[in-house]
Design a protein around this motif. Structure first.
Motif, PDB file in Angstrom:
ATOM      1  N   ALA A 154      -0.859   8.101   5.142  1.00  0.00           N
ATOM      2  CA  ALA A 154      -1.052   6.710   6.093  1.00  0.00           C
ATOM      3  C   ALA A 154      -1.779   7.095   7.478  1.00  0.00           C
ATOM      4  CB  ALA A 154       0.784   6.193   6.452  1.00  0.00           C
ATOM      5  N   HIS A 155      -2.918   7.056   6.640  1.00  0.00           N
ATOM      6  CA  HIS A 155      -3.886   6.835   8.024  1.00  0.00           C
ATOM      7  C   HIS A 155      -4.524   6.467   9.210  1.00  0.00           C
ATOM      8  CE1 HIS A 155      -7.751   9.236   9.922  1.00  0.00           C
ATOM      9  NE2 HIS A 155      -7.995   7.899   9.607  1.00  0.00           N
ATOM     10  N   HIS A 156      -3.850   4.863   8.566  1.00  0.00           N
ATOM     11  CA  HIS A 156      -3.896   3.615   9.297  1.00  0.00           C
ATOM     12  C   HIS A 156      -2.413   3.076   9.338  1.00  0.00           C
ATOM     13  CE1 HIS A 156      -8.711   4.333   8.062  1.00  0.00           C
ATOM     14  NE2 HIS A 156      -8.922   4.021   8.679  1.00  0.00           N
ATOM     15  N   GLY A 157      -1.697   3.968   9.220  1.00  0.00           N
ATOM     16  CA  GLY A 157      -0.317   3.643  10.196  1.00  0.00           C
ATOM     17  C   GLY A 157       0.234   3.276   8.264  1.00  0.00           C
ATOM     18  N   GLN A 158       1.580   2.679   8.736  1.00  0.00           N
ATOM     19  CA  GLN A 158       2.887   2.652   7.554  1.00  0.00           C
ATOM     20  C   GLN A 158       2.736   1.376   7.437  1.00  0.00           C
ATOM     21  OE1 GLN A 158       5.768   5.033   7.551  1.00  0.00           O
ATOM     22  NE2 GLN A 158       5.783   6.994   8.556  1.00  0.00           N
ATOM     23  N   GLY A 159       2.810   0.584   6.304  1.00  0.00           N
ATOM     24  CA  GLY A 159       2.649  -0.854   5.886  1.00  0.00           C
ATOM     25  C   GLY A 159       4.655  -1.148   5.706  1.00  0.00           C
ATOM     26  N   SER A 160       4.632  -2.252   5.297  1.00  0.00           N
ATOM     27  CA  SER A 160       6.177  -2.463   5.167  1.00  0.00           C
ATOM     28  C   SER A 160       5.867  -3.747   3.858  1.00  0.00           C
ATOM     29  CB  SER A 160       6.253  -4.093   6.375  1.00  0.00           C
ATOM     30  OG  SER A 160       5.846  -4.545   6.226  1.00  0.00           O
ATOM     31  N   GLY A 161       6.971  -3.556   3.595  1.00  0.00           N
ATOM     32  CA  GLY A 161       7.335  -4.390   2.110  1.00  0.00           C
ATOM     33  C   GLY A 161       7.603  -3.439   1.211  1.00  0.00           C
ATOM     34  N   PRO A 162       6.879  -4.390  -0.395  1.00  0.00           N
ATOM     35  CA  PRO A 162       6.643  -3.925  -1.126  1.00  0.00           C
ATOM     36  C   PRO A 162       6.009  -2.282  -1.481  1.00  0.00           C
ATOM     37  CG  PRO A 162       6.373  -5.965  -1.902  1.00  0.00           C
ATOM     38  CD  PRO A 162       6.416  -5.798  -0.344  1.00  0.00           C
ATOM     39  N   ILE A 163       5.815  -1.306  -2.569  1.00  0.00           N
ATOM     40  CA  ILE A 163       4.796  -0.446  -2.606  1.00  0.00           C
ATOM     41  C   ILE A 163       4.035  -0.874  -4.363  1.00  0.00           C
ATOM     42  CG2 ILE A 163       4.383   1.513  -2.552  1.00  0.00           C
ATOM     43  CD1 ILE A 163       6.051   2.782  -0.796  1.00  0.00           C
ATOM     44  N   TRP A 164       3.622  -1.517  -3.876  1.00  0.00           N
ATOM     45  CA  TRP A 164       3.576  -2.203  -5.463  1.00  0.00           C
ATOM     46  C   TRP A 164       3.129  -1.141  -6.279  1.00  0.00           C
ATOM     47  CZ3 TRP A 164       6.406  -5.849  -6.641  1.00  0.00           C
ATOM     48  CH2 TRP A 164       6.097  -7.047  -5.746  1.00  0.00           C
ATOM     49  N   LEU A 165       1.772  -0.097  -6.393  1.00  0.00           N
ATOM     50  CA  LEU A 165       1.256   0.511  -7.369  1.00  0.00           C
ATOM     51  C   LEU A 165       1.647   2.284  -6.986  1.00  0.00           C
ATOM     52  CD1 LEU A 165      -2.097  -1.464  -7.582  1.00  0.00           C
ATOM     53  CD2 LEU A 165      -0.097  -1.104  -9.284  1.00  0.00           C
ATOM     54  N   GLU A 166       1.817   2.868  -7.600  1.00  0.00           N
ATOM     55  CA  GLU A 166       1.154   4.339  -7.650  1.00  0.00           C
ATOM     56  C   GLU A 166       0.379   5.120  -8.660  1.00  0.00           C
ATOM     57  OE1 GLU A 166       4.307   8.613  -7.621  1.00  0.00           O
ATOM     58  OE2 GLU A 166       4.973   6.720  -8.462  1.00  0.00           O
ATOM     59  N   GLY A 167       0.107   5.876  -8.948  1.00  0.00           N
ATOM     60  CA  GLY A 167      -0.991   7.076 -10.070  1.00  0.00           C
ATOM     61  C   GLY A 167      -1.969   6.233 -10.202  1.00  0.00           C
ATOM     62  N   LEU A 168      -2.708   5.879  -9.565  1.00  0.00           N
ATOM     63  CA  LEU A 168      -4.198   4.892  -9.873  1.00  0.00           C
ATOM     64  C   LEU A 168      -4.748   5.867 -10.593  1.00  0.00           C
ATOM     65  CD1 LEU A 168      -4.076   1.841  -6.824  1.00  0.00           C
ATOM     66  CD2 LEU A 168      -4.013   1.325  -9.400  1.00  0.00           C
ATOM     67  N   ASN A 169      -6.150   5.689 -11.206  1.00  0.00           N
ATOM     68  CA  ASN A 169      -6.986   6.596 -11.804  1.00  0.00           C
ATOM     69  C   ASN A 169      -8.513   5.697 -12.632  1.00  0.00           C
ATOM     70  OD1 ASN A 169      -8.095   8.904 -13.128  1.00  0.00           O
ATOM     71  ND2 ASN A 169      -6.674   8.872 -14.952  1.00  0.00           N
ATOM     72  N   CYS A 170      -8.583   4.695 -11.256  1.00  0.00           N
ATOM     73  CA  CYS A 170      -9.793   4.710 -11.827  1.00  0.00           C
ATOM     74  C   CYS A 170     -11.054   5.436 -11.940  1.00  0.00           C
ATOM     75  CB  CYS A 170     -10.578   3.477 -10.453  1.00  0.00           C
ATOM     76  SG  CYS A 170      -9.465   2.603 -10.058  1.00  0.00           S
ATOM     77  N   MET A 171     -11.992   4.218 -12.440  1.00  0.00           N
ATOM     78  CA  MET A 171     -13.581   5.548 -13.366  1.00  0.00           C
ATOM     79  C   MET A 171     -14.135   5.596 -11.917  1.00  0.00           C
ATOM     80  SD  MET A 171     -12.824   7.023 -15.685  1.00  0.00           S
ATOM     81  CE  MET A 171     -14.407   7.416 -16.687  1.00  0.00           C
ATOM     82  N   GLY A 172     -14.365   4.197 -10.903  1.00  0.00           N
ATOM     83  CA  GLY A 172     -14.944   3.763  -9.335  1.00  0.00           C
ATOM     84  C   GLY A 172     -16.234   3.029 -10.521  1.00  0.00           C
ATOM     85  N   LYS A 173     -16.069   2.239 -11.507  1.00  0.00           N
ATOM     86  CA  LYS A 173     -17.179   1.196 -12.463  1.00  0.00           C
ATOM     87  C   LYS A 173     -15.888  -0.104 -12.007  1.00  0.00           C
ATOM     88  CE  LYS A 173     -20.794   4.241 -12.755  1.00  0.00           C
ATOM     89  NZ  LYS A 173     -21.497   4.375 -12.131  1.00  0.00           N
ATOM     90  N   GLU A 174     -14.917   0.058 -12.199  1.00  0.00           N
ATOM     91  CA  GLU A 174     -13.859  -1.042 -11.926  1.00  0.00           C
ATOM     92  C   GLU A 174     -14.688  -1.912 -11.161  1.00  0.00           C
ATOM     93  OE1 GLU A 174     -11.742   2.458 -13.841  1.00  0.00           O
ATOM     94  OE2 GLU A 174     -13.214   1.672 -12.042  1.00  0.00           O
ATOM     95  N   ALA A 175     -14.120  -3.798 -11.541  1.00  0.00           N
ATOM     96  CA  ALA A 175     -14.541  -4.828 -10.619  1.00  0.00           C
ATOM     97  C   ALA A 175     -13.510  -5.145  -9.611  1.00  0.00           C
ATOM     98  CB  ALA A 175     -15.037  -6.394 -11.561  1.00  0.00           C
ATOM     99  N   SER A 176     -12.416  -4.454 -10.363  1.00  0.00           N
ATOM    100  CA  SER A 176     -11.121  -4.464  -9.315  1.00  0.00           C
ATOM    101  C   SER A 176     -10.370  -3.260  -9.568  1.00  0.00           C
ATOM    102  CB  SER A 176     -10.705  -5.969 -10.118  1.00  0.00           C
ATOM    103  OG  SER A 176      -9.160  -6.234  -9.624  1.00  0.00           O
ATOM    104  N   LEU A 177      -9.053  -3.511  -8.769  1.00  0.00           N
ATOM    105  CA  LEU A 177      -8.333  -2.531  -8.909  1.00  0.00           C
ATOM    106  C   LEU A 177      -7.167  -2.440 -10.203  1.00  0.00           C
ATOM    107  CD1 LEU A 177      -8.833   0.703  -6.659  1.00  0.00           C
ATOM    108  CD2 LEU A 177      -6.482  -1.085  -5.239  1.00  0.00           C
ATOM    109  N   ARG A 178      -6.969  -3.780 -10.058  1.00  0.00           N
ATOM    110  CA  ARG A 178      -6.207  -4.142 -10.906  1.00  0.00           C
ATOM    111  C   ARG A 178      -6.701  -3.874 -12.472  1.00  0.00           C
ATOM    112  NH1 ARG A 178      -3.106  -8.083  -8.705  1.00  0.00           N
ATOM    113  NH2 ARG A 178      -3.187  -8.996  -6.648  1.00  0.00           N
ATOM    114  N   GLU A 179      -7.692  -3.483 -13.140  1.00  0.00           N
ATOM    115  CA  GLU A 179      -8.321  -3.258 -13.595  1.00  0.00           C
ATOM    116  C   GLU A 179      -8.260  -1.206 -13.815  1.00  0.00           C
ATOM    117  OE1 GLU A 179     -12.963  -4.234 -14.495  1.00  0.00           O
ATOM    118  OE2 GLU A 179     -12.528  -6.932 -13.609  1.00  0.00           O
TER     119      GLU A 179
END
Length: 1298
Positions: free
Chosen positions: A692-717
């Motif tokens: 939480a370097h930029h402060g804690q959010g509120s509401g749901p925590i939607w995602l955990e365990g992301l494993n991107c290659m760095g080439k994807e167009a969107s985080l959802r991929e």
């Protein structure tokens, strides 16, 4: 004034000097001679009587000042006062004959409308109504010389129609005379300018132009609609006792069985609006004569009351105590899908008249809906009117507070009439009301359902409720399509009535009222079964790859319509993305990118509420036509960065199921961050933060365990856990910092400098060949800086300048869409890199970036501003633009230097709410009165809210783009002192806790502030982390600062008096300045008692405004600005008032330099205990009071016992201290004494002389003192006389000013 002009003499009148017999100078024949009339009190009422007496029709005007010549006859009458209904002028009161105060240049005259229609006995005046629905409606025709002809409609109104209906035996004129029946082109026009009073029995008794003379259009023929029904004795023409015309006489209607259906027929027949009430009691008084109808049983669909079923024979059991009455609306909504929607029309003088858009706002719309019994106002659209329509409309400026029951109770400006023509497109004001509402939801398009019936709101039972029913509700509320239809109190239970059950809509109905349902109020439910509805909302995106991309559509008039791409740009797209709760706008697409939809509507964002952040705050309607024919599209991001230093850094949040949530930092790394930066167009990832370097959010925590290659167009991929499945808390929210792909370098500001872009992983400058204003605009927008206000002003100094041809379009989203050239050898012939200055305003030469001289960037040059007419509202806009919080002051005297550069010949007129300085109004001053450069001091990150003055209130600080409060834990006077100093508000005299000035609503940013009182800014004080606290808003800290200060004195308790008003420090004029005024200043500053109140700039002349003149304090006020005073003055700074205060005094002594010692602390005077009291302590007292050396230090209440607190004990002075307070060792008020131990002192200017010499010296000193006192008194008297003379002269000058 006499009782009448002629009590015994007959008086003749004539009109002389005019163009005809019915206009001219008024002359009266009285006492054997013709005389004129003085124009004192002469008006239209007197002119009406003259025209009537002469048979010249109605009065057109009453003339003054010998408009028709003076005639040189004697003046016989003055101060004639008629009521307007008199038959002859002799019936009017006037001054006695021959008594007047007039000259021959003040003679009265009249202009009458013309000759009497029936003044020629040879003319025939038979009339008829032709072409209408029946014998009692139609075009008015007149028979003359055996030929039927028409009457011109110019000036034709309800009075003329009333006379025709009466002459025709058709009852009375309908209140709605807007229906017309035009004559044939061959029919002659017999009459023009017909004027009736409405009381004539036949048309030939009215005035008119001579037969056959006219100057009107043949299409404007007089028409009449008569009615057998009238309303009597009501407060408006559309309310009263119902009377019907039968057998050549008027009679009443019995109220047996009288209901709203009967009232509807009456209201329609007489030309009024909707029936609001059907009265069965004698609400408007008892009638007389016959009772013609009893009982009446209308269905509500009849055209006239006589068509309703009723008894043919009279019911003798009914009497006038049962007379029926009606209240009809004088406001209606026309051309809508039902009676509760459409153009607003008001009934006036027999015609329904419209209001030009935007004559009605939200409050006025609520009043219209309430008045018509139509529930709540949904929208106030404009309705376009095309072509020529021969009906007038009002241009009224209605101002309602929203609580009125009728528009007639609202304030409105003067009424003006206009007629449309085919050359102009008008928009008329409209209102859409609804007898439905959704309650307790997150927005107006979701909540539990309530319906209005019999003026009461009630709920709907969920028995049989389904999506088709909900679809009708969403459509009727202009909320798009149904998302969900709930039963069982999704949004809470209602209260009161349950109106409906078993609603069974097909889904195609335009309103819920059209659906089959159980009778009103019949149900077997309770409020646990109240239905709820969630609609899609008024806006949507279609044909995109996600919920946040696609063709832009708006639900309008119960249909989804595409929005035209005319003027569609990234700023507008940003508003739309925010409205849909998506992220930032990435692209604003034109040319039907997401597919074409025919007939797109053209919107105009000029009618938006303050802020313009959301489409829902704008008055959206079809401004047509769409020039391009294309549909607008948008791509919004579904990821955003929050709480960062710019748009490319911050806590990561994603939108899912229309709700924003965070990302857990488990496995979070730079590859994941790279995808986020690319998706947002923010270059490459610099850092991937955890915890939480930029402060804690509120509401749901939607995602955990992301494993991107760095080439994807969107985080959802990227590979990840399912949505919402996690084992984290918000203390693990992931953050990112991106490079951004564009930057400005070689400058002290991130919003100005050399332009560089990230290309092939290298930062490159841009060649400035063809670089212009459009490119500046694109860069500034991309950087998140305010764009240059290049079209800020217009005037002589801009003549001849032209913009260069751009190679970026104004609607360009970013520099990637521009034809850029790399800055490298050979490709840029003149070798210069492009530079940009984004912010149009800057502060120069101040102590920090939030204070300084105001300069504006225009045409690549910084311009200065004169201080002429600047105030705190202008400064507020400047502070907002430079992101520096609230405006504190506008110092004068070129406080931040003269500066260099051209001076703008304008003065701002800001409201204080504008988002940027260039959005203010700028006027050319008549003259430059103050040749000083404007400066502004902003609070930067600090403000006081909800106080009684600019220097008191709840303390709020600015952090992370939000204002928040401070917890009162450990809050004290030292902290308050820093706040007051930073805001330029003088000294703190109260540090208040417990939300003294009300509770805030924003974040609580700080707790445990620990200032020493010497800091320049609050942020320099020791404090905990931002947002870390254990408080509630009931503990919000507040301060009260003194809006008064003393300048140029020997210490902080003496000097020239200055007060803080309208954001500026200014001085006080010494007119009437005395010790009582000075006492208030000393009390306000915590400086004890007033010693003297010197004037005439004793402490030097100030500069800037003189805020206060002729202060009239009682001496008991808390602050100087609570005293009565004059704001306007003619003083100069040579009359600046001063004050000398002291927190030490001697009481009950034999001279001013002897007595009981008292000190001032915490707004109270108290004594000093004699424990430890000695000559050294007395020496400090004498020196501080200017009484020489101490001769005695006395104990034991030598000069009497004091009262109140004992402030000091065990004083331990060395004798060298400047103030007694420097000697104190213990705490204030801590002692073991009583007032029998009060310390005293005797001071003396003589130290060691023999007694005889001492006596001589004393006598000499006494003589000198006496002479000095005489001189002082004499000088003071002279000074007072001089000031009194000056004050009287100034007052006379002010009174003589226009």
């Amino acid at each position: 004034m006499g009782s009448s002009i002629a009590e015994s003499d007959h008086m003749e009148i004539r009109l002389e000097g005019g163009p005809n017999l019915c206009s001219g100078r008024v002359e009266v024949f009285l006492s054997g001679q013709w005389t004129s009339v003085c124009d004192d009190s002469w008006g239209i009422e007197e002119a009406m009587v003259v025209c009537r007496q002469l048979g010249c029709g109605s009065a057109v005007s009453a003339t003054h000042e010998a408009q028709f010549g003076n005639g040189w006859v004697p003046i016989g009458l003055d101060d004639v006062r008629c009521g307007g209904a008199e038959s002859t002028l002799s019936e009017c009161p006037a001054s006695p004959w021959g008594e007047h105060h007039c000259s021959h240049e003040e003679t009265a005259g009249v202009i009458c409308s013309g000759q009497l229609l029936g003044s020629d006995p040879t003319q025939q005046t038979e009339i008829r109504l032709a072409g209408g629905l029946n014998n009692c409606s139609g075009r008015v025709e007149l028979l003359h010389h055996g030929e039927w002809g028409t009457i011109c409609g110019d000036g034709w109104g309800i009075e003329e129609a009333t006379v025709v209906c009466q002459e025709m035996g058709c009852g009375t004129a309908s209140l709605d005379q807007s229906r017309t029946w035009h004559g044939s082109g061959s029919s002659p026009i017999w009459l023009d300018d017909v004027h009736c009073r409405g009381t004539e029995s036949a048309l030939h008794q009215c005035s008119a132009s001579p037969l056959g003379r006219y100057d009107c259009d043949r299409r404007k023929t007089a028409s009449v609609v008569c009615s057998d029904v009238r309303l009597v004795d009501g407060p408006t023409p559309c309310s009263g006792r119902v009377e019907v015309f039968h057998s050549k006489g008027w009679g009443t209607v019995c109220s047996n069985g009288w209901d709203l259906e009967d009232a509807r027929v009456v209201c329609q027949e007489i030309g009024c609006g909707e029936a609001l009430a059907a009265g069965t009691e004698v609400r408007f008084g008892q009638g007389s004569g016959p009772i013609w109808m009893d009982p009446v049983n209308c269905t509500g669909k009849e055209n006239v009351l006589k068509e309703c079923p009723h008894e043919k024979s009279l019911n003798l059991t009914c009497d006038h105590r049962n007379d029926a009455s009606v209240e009809c609306a004088v406001v209606r909504l026309s051309d809508g899908h039902d009676r509760c929607a459409g153009k607003v029309e008001l009934l006036h003088e027999g015609q329904w008249r419209m209001v030009e858009y935007p004559g009605l706002g939200d409050k006025e719309s609520r009043v219209v809906c309430r008045y018509l019994g139509c529930g709540t106002a949904l929208h106030a659209p404009g309705y376009p009117i095309y072509g020529e329509i021969m009906a007038p409309f009002w241009l009224d400026d209605f101002r309602c507070n929203g609580s009125e029951t009728s528009l007639s109770q609202c304030e409105r400006g003067p009424r003006r009439e206009y007629y449309y023509d085919s050359d102009r497109l008008f928009y008329m004001a409209g209102v859409i009301c609804s007898e439905l509402r959704l309650v307790n939801g997150p927005d107006r398009c979701s909540g539990y359902l309530e319906v209005l019936h019999n003026q009461q709101w009630g709920t709907v039972c969920d028995s049989g409720w389904d999506a088709r029913d909900a679809q009708v509700v969403c459509r009727e509320l202009n909320c798009g399509d149904v998302s969900t239809a709930f039963g069982g109190v999704r949004y809470g239970q209602g209260s009161g009535l349950i109106w409906l059950e078993n609603v069974n809509c097909t889904g195609e109905e335009t309103s819920l009222a059209a659906c089959p349902k159980s009778p009103w109020g019949k149900h077997s439910c309770n409020h646990s079964q109240d239905v709820s509805v969630q609609c899609s909302g008024q806006f949507r995106l279609v044909n995109g790859s996600s919920l946040c991309s696609g063709r832009v559509e708006m639900f309008l008039q119960q249909q989804w319509k595409a929005i035209c791409d005319d003027n569609w740009d990234l700023e507008t797209a940003e508003m739309f993305c925010k409205t849909l709760n998506c992220g930032q706008a990435l692209s604003a697409l034109r040319g039907s990118h997401f597919g074409r939809k025919y007939n797109p509507i053209k919107i105009n964002l000029n009618y938006c509420k303050e802020g313009r952040d959301y489409f829902t705050l704008c008055d959206l309607r079809d401004w047509g036509p769409c020039n391009s024919g294309g549909s607008a599209g948008v791509i919004c991001s579904e990821v955003r960065l929050v709480n960062g230093t710019n748009r490319c850094s911050g806590r990561i949040e994603l939108v899912h199921n229309q709700e924003w949530g965070t990302v857990c930092d488990a496995t979070w790394d730079k590859s994941d961050a790279q995808v986020v930066c690319r998706e947002l167009g923010c270059g490459n990832a610099l850092k991937a933060f955890r915890g939480a370097h930029h402060g804690q959010g509120s509401g749901p925590i939607w995602l955990e365990g992301l494993n991107c290659m760095g080439k994807e167009a969107s985080l959802r991929e990227c590979p990840r856990s399912p949505w919402g499945e996690h084992h984290c808390t918000h203390s693990q929210d992931a953050s990112v910092e991106c490079t951004g792909w564009i930057r400005l370098v070689n400058s002290s500001s991130h919003c100005s400098g050399t332009v560089e872009v990230l290309h092939e992983q290298q930062w490159k400058a841009i060649c400035d060949k063809n670089w212009g204003v459009y490119e500046d605009h694109v860069v500034c927008r991309e950087m998140g800086c305010r764009a240059i206000p290049w079209n800020l002003l217009s005037g002589p100094f801009l003549s001849g300048k032209r913009l260069s041809i751009p190679f970026c379009k104004w609607t360009t989203n970013d520099l990637t869409e521009c034809d850029l050239m790399d800055f490298k050898e050979g490709s840029c012939s003149h070798g210069r890199a492009a530079t940009v200055t984004c912010s149009g305003t800057r502060l120069v030469n101040g102590s920090n970036h939030c204070s300084g001289r105001v300069e504006t960037f225009l045409h690549r040059e910084w311009w200065l501003w004169h201080l002429n007419e600047w105030d705190l509202r202008d400064a507020q806009v400047v502070c907002r633009e430079v992101d520096c919080g609230e405006a504190v002051s506008v110092p004068g005297g070129s406080f931040f230097g003269e500066g260099e550069g051209p001076i703008l010949p304008y003065e701002p007129k800001c409201l204080g709410t504008e988002a940027a300085f260039h959005k203010c109004v700028f006027n050319s001053p008549n003259r430059i009165r103050i040749f000083e450069m404007t400066g502004v001091v902003c609070s930067e990150d600090l403000r006081l809210m909800n106080g009684t003055s600019p220097c008191s209130g709840r303390v709020e600080v600015f952090h992370s783009d939000a204002w928040g409060t401070i917890c009162d834990a450990s809050w004290d006077l030292q902290d308050a002192q820093v706040v007051c100093r930073q805001l330029g508000c003088g000294k703190a005299y109260k540090a208040l806790a417990g939300a003294h000035y009300g509770q805030g609503t924003d974040p609580i940013w700080l707790e445990n502030i620990n200032c020493t009182g010497e800091e320049a800014f609050l942020k320099e004080c020791q404090k905990g982390g931002w947002g870390e606290h254990s408080c509630s808003h009931s503990q919000d800290a507040s301060v009260e600062c003194s809006g008064t200060r003393l300048v140029n004195g020997t210490n902080h308790c003496s000097g020239r008096v200055e007060v803080f008003m309208n954001g500026k420090w200014g001085s006080v004029c010494d007119d009437r300045w005395d010790l009582r005024d000075a006492q208030v200043v000393c009390r306000e500053l915590g400086c004890g008692g007033a010693v003297s109140a010197p004037g005439e700039a004793h402490f030097g002349e100030g500069n800037g405004t003189i805020w206060i003149d002729e202060a009239k304090c009682l001496g008991t006020e808390v602050v100087l600005q609570k005293c009565p005073f004059e704001k306007q003055n003619d003083c100069n700074h040579g009359e600046d008032a001063g004050v000398v205060c002291s927190d030490l005094r001697l009481m009950n002594g034999t001279s001013p330099c002897s007595g009981r010692v008292e000190v001032f602390h915490n707004d109270l005077w108290g004594t000093v205990c004699d424990a430890g009291w000695d000559l050294q302590g007395a020496q400090v007292v004498c020196r501080q009071l200017g009484c020489g050396d101490a001769s005695k230090a006395l104990g034991g209440a030598h000069y009497g016992q004091g009262s109140g607190p004992i402030w000091m004990e065990s004083i331990n002075c060395t004798g060298e201290e400047a103030s007694l307070k420097e000697c104190q060792k213990g705490s204030w008020g801590e002692h073991s004494c009583n007032h029998s131990q009060d310390a005293s002192v005797e001071c003396s200017v003589i130290t060691a002389v023999d007694s005889s010499l001492e006596i001589s010296i004393h006598l000499g000193v006494a003589a000198l003192v006496f002479l000095a006192l005489v001189g002082i008194v004499a000088e003071a008297g002279c000074r007072r006389r001089r000031k009194t003379i000056r004050r009287r002269r100034r007052r006379r000058r002010r009174e003589q000013q226009p």
